[in-house]
Design a protein around this motif. Structure first.
Motif, PDB file in Angstrom:
ATOM      1  N   TYR A  68      33.503  42.053  44.169  1.00  0.00           N
ATOM      2  CA  TYR A  68      34.878  41.811  43.718  1.00  0.00           C
ATOM      3  C   TYR A  68      35.823  41.603  44.899  1.00  0.00           C
ATOM      4  CZ  TYR A  68      39.191  42.266  41.066  1.00  0.00           C
ATOM      5  OH  TYR A  68      40.412  42.034  40.501  1.00  0.00           O
ATOM      6  N   ALA A  69      35.648  42.388  45.957  1.00  0.00           N
ATOM      7  CA  ALA A  69      36.514  42.235  47.128  1.00  0.00           C
ATOM      8  C   ALA A  69      36.372  40.823  47.693  1.00  0.00           C
ATOM      9  CB  ALA A  69      36.163  43.284  48.180  1.00  0.00           C
ATOM     10  N   LYS A  70      35.141  40.326  47.762  1.00  0.00           N
ATOM     11  CA  LYS A  70      34.927  38.967  48.273  1.00  0.00           C
ATOM     12  C   LYS A  70      35.633  37.948  47.376  1.00  0.00           C
ATOM     13  CE  LYS A  70      30.370  39.231  49.025  1.00  0.00           C
ATOM     14  NZ  LYS A  70      29.050  38.803  49.524  1.00  0.00           N
ATOM     15  N   GLU A  71      35.503  38.156  46.074  1.00  0.00           N
ATOM     16  CA  GLU A  71      36.120  37.229  45.119  1.00  0.00           C
ATOM     17  C   GLU A  71      37.646  37.194  45.263  1.00  0.00           C
ATOM     18  OE1 GLU A  71      34.636  37.376  40.966  1.00  0.00           O
ATOM     19  OE2 GLU A  71      36.754  37.492  40.398  1.00  0.00           O
ATOM     20  N   VAL A  72      38.274  38.375  45.334  1.00  0.00           N
ATOM     21  CA  VAL A  72      39.747  38.364  45.388  1.00  0.00           C
ATOM     22  C   VAL A  72      40.268  37.818  46.719  1.00  0.00           C
ATOM     23  CG1 VAL A  72      40.053  40.194  43.677  1.00  0.00           C
ATOM     24  CG2 VAL A  72      40.089  40.790  46.079  1.00  0.00           C
ATOM     25  N   ILE A  73      39.526  38.023  47.790  1.00  0.00           N
ATOM     26  CA  ILE A  73      39.990  37.489  49.085  1.00  0.00           C
ATOM     27  C   ILE A  73      39.814  35.964  49.106  1.00  0.00           C
ATOM     28  CG2 ILE A  73      39.703  37.553  51.606  1.00  0.00           C
ATOM     29  CD1 ILE A  73      38.703  40.509  51.185  1.00  0.00           C
ATOM     30  N   CYS A  74      38.700  35.484  48.547  1.00  0.00           N
ATOM     31  CA  CYS A  74      38.484  34.027  48.461  1.00  0.00           C
ATOM     32  C   CYS A  74      39.584  33.385  47.615  1.00  0.00           C
ATOM     33  CB  CYS A  74      37.118  33.713  47.856  1.00  0.00           C
ATOM     34  SG  CYS A  74      35.743  33.983  48.979  1.00  0.00           S
ATOM     35  N   GLY A  76      42.596  34.805  46.866  1.00  0.00           N
ATOM     36  CA  GLY A  76      43.933  35.144  47.359  1.00  0.00           C
ATOM     37  C   GLY A  76      44.354  34.292  48.548  1.00  0.00           C
ATOM     38  N   LEU A  77      43.365  33.770  49.290  1.00  0.00           N
ATOM     39  CA  LEU A  77      43.634  32.969  50.490  1.00  0.00           C
ATOM     40  C   LEU A  77      44.663  33.627  51.400  1.00  0.00           C
ATOM     41  CD1 LEU A  77      43.535  29.268  49.239  1.00  0.00           C
ATOM     42  CD2 LEU A  77      41.880  30.425  50.712  1.00  0.00           C
ATOM     43  N   PHE A 100      45.339  32.257  54.767  1.00  0.00           N
ATOM     44  CA  PHE A 100      44.081  31.610  55.144  1.00  0.00           C
ATOM     45  C   PHE A 100      44.048  30.206  54.544  1.00  0.00           C
ATOM     46  CE2 PHE A 100      42.380  36.175  54.495  1.00  0.00           C
ATOM     47  CZ  PHE A 100      42.843  36.564  55.735  1.00  0.00           C
ATOM     48  N   GLU A 101      43.505  29.256  55.298  1.00  0.00           N
ATOM     49  CA  GLU A 101      43.308  27.904  54.768  1.00  0.00           C
ATOM     50  C   GLU A 101      42.101  27.873  53.847  1.00  0.00           C
ATOM     51  OE1 GLU A 101      44.881  24.455  55.700  1.00  0.00           O
ATOM     52  OE2 GLU A 101      46.264  26.117  55.391  1.00  0.00           O
ATOM     53  N   THR A 102      41.025  28.478  54.326  1.00  0.00           N
ATOM     54  CA  THR A 102      39.792  28.564  53.530  1.00  0.00           C
ATOM     55  C   THR A 102      39.161  29.925  53.771  1.00  0.00           C
ATOM     56  OG1 THR A 102      38.426  27.739  55.353  1.00  0.00           O
ATOM     57  CG2 THR A 102      39.246  26.087  53.808  1.00  0.00           C
ATOM     58  N   VAL A 103      38.380  30.372  52.820  1.00  0.00           N
ATOM     59  CA  VAL A 103      37.580  31.588  53.018  1.00  0.00           C
ATOM     60  C   VAL A 103      36.177  31.274  52.529  1.00  0.00           C
ATOM     61  CG1 VAL A 103      37.316  34.054  52.565  1.00  0.00           C
ATOM     62  CG2 VAL A 103      39.602  33.048  52.544  1.00  0.00           C
ATOM     63  N   ILE A 175      43.142  45.887  47.343  1.00  0.00           N
ATOM     64  CA  ILE A 175      42.328  45.167  48.329  1.00  0.00           C
ATOM     65  C   ILE A 175      43.188  44.213  49.164  1.00  0.00           C
ATOM     66  CG2 ILE A 175      40.464  43.449  48.587  1.00  0.00           C
ATOM     67  CD1 ILE A 175      39.260  44.759  45.959  1.00  0.00           C
ATOM     68  N   LEU A 176      44.055  43.456  48.491  1.00  0.00           N
ATOM     69  CA  LEU A 176      44.819  42.427  49.211  1.00  0.00           C
ATOM     70  C   LEU A 176      46.052  42.970  49.934  1.00  0.00           C
ATOM     71  CD1 LEU A 176      44.801  39.423  46.706  1.00  0.00           C
ATOM     72  CD2 LEU A 176      43.330  39.770  48.689  1.00  0.00           C
ATOM     73  N   HIS A 177      46.760  43.892  49.301  1.00  0.00           N
ATOM     74  CA  HIS A 177      48.091  44.246  49.810  1.00  0.00           C
ATOM     75  C   HIS A 177      48.182  45.536  50.606  1.00  0.00           C
ATOM     76  CE1 HIS A 177      49.902  40.829  47.822  1.00  0.00           C
ATOM     77  NE2 HIS A 177      49.135  41.096  46.782  1.00  0.00           N
ATOM     78  N   GLN A 178      47.200  46.427  50.487  1.00  0.00           N
ATOM     79  CA  GLN A 178      47.275  47.689  51.232  1.00  0.00           C
ATOM     80  C   GLN A 178      46.749  47.479  52.645  1.00  0.00           C
ATOM     81  OE1 GLN A 178      48.224  50.830  50.973  1.00  0.00           O
ATOM     82  NE2 GLN A 178      49.047  50.759  48.892  1.00  0.00           N
TER      83      GLN A 178
END
Ligand SMILES: [Zn+2]
Length: 293
Positions: A68-74, A76-77, A100-103, A175-178
């Motif tokens: 899930y962490a990988k999914e949200v970072i991909c 969220g860019l 990020f431009e790409t993940v 995951i994204l904001h903290q």
């Protein structure tokens, strides 16, 4: 174990509430990859079941969280990240949002494979490591240092222990904001001496004007807490670095609680906890109060 999560046709995690009923959900099992159907009847709790009728797979929270962490970072860019080591911005902000431009997941590098590789707008890259129970070891650290690419590690062990559903908006936001569960593996935090030099005025401007400045602020204070040595060092930035000289889970827990309360970060390289200037006095007062010396 009842399966409440599956992968949708796009390979994204989906909860049973969001899935279409029956085989038309077009989902597959997170664990074995077999097709599953969404059982949303009136009697049993809604869940996914293998179309083949085989018994439910056990989906570990650890692997679910990693996925899930990988999914949200991909998706969220971008991510809120603590400042790079050695950078002490003038503002009170202790972190900033990176776009990020790409993940890309799992791009093999020289001798190791980061969980994600993000490409930034300026063409540079960032390695992202997601740690749930296993963290970067010495061998991997050496390879990261050799690659010389900025690398951030997310420590999601708190989320693993929590009861927050995965996937969910709250865990995604965490995951994204903290920033507090993220630490820079490379570049490394400068040593105390290097950090001090960074704060020194340009030598050309002070030549022959002043003798080298003494640094009473850098003096280390030592405390005995729960029969352990704990030291506190005020850094040139005004932050205070606290470390326990031997590992003690209770002290670690205590320092972590303070970090959650006041903000700050753990530096895995130096095994110390950094608290920011605005909480320094309070941290030192608390250490003093616990001191058994
Ligand atoms: Zn399965």
């Amino acid at each position: 174990m009842t399966m409440f999560v599956a992968l949708d046709p796009n390979g994204r995690l989906i909860t049973i509430e969001n899935a279409h009923r029956g085989i038309s959900c077009n989902c597959t099992c997170v664990s074995c990859g077999e097709p599953v159907m969404a059982r949303k009847g009136l009697i049993r709790e809604h869940h996914f079941a293998h179309v083949s009728q085989k018994k439910s797979c056990y989906i570990q929270r650890e692997s679910l969280l990693h996925l899930y962490a990988k999914e949200v970072i991909c998706d969220g860019l971008g991510m809120q990240l603590p400042h790079l080591p050695g950078i002490y911005p003038n503002s009170e902000d202790t972190s900033s949002w990176w776009d990020f431009e790409t993940v890309t997941p799992e791009v093999r590098q020289q001798g190791f494979q980061p969980d994600l590789v993000a490409e930034l707008k300026d063409g540079s890259r960032l390695f992202i490591e997601i740690a749930v129970t296993s963290f970067i070891d010495e061998v991997k650290l050496e390879r990261i240092q050799a690659a010389g690419t900025p690398t951030i590690e997310l420590d999601l062990s708190d989320l693993l222990q929590s009861s927050q559903p995965i996937p969910s908006e709250s865990s995604k936001s965490y995951i994204l904001h903290q920033p507090h569960h993220k630490s820079w593996i490379y570049p490394e935090a400068p040593t105390i001496a290097q950090a001090f030099e960074m704060q020194m005025p340009d030598p050309r401007s002070v030549v022959d004007l002043h003798p080298p400045r003494t640094t009473p602020a850098l003096q280390e204070q030592r405390f005995v807490i729960m029969q352990m040595w704990v030291s506190a060092r005020t850094l040139p930035s005004g932050s205070v670095a606290v470390r326990s000289w031997s590992f003690n889970p209770q002290i670690t827990e205590l320092l972590k609680t303070w970090r959650n309360q006041f903000g700050g970060e753990y530096n895995p390289r130096y095994k110390n906890w950094i608290y920011y200037p605005n909480s320094r006095e309070e941290i030192l007062a608390r250490l003093q109060a616990l001191d058994q010396n």
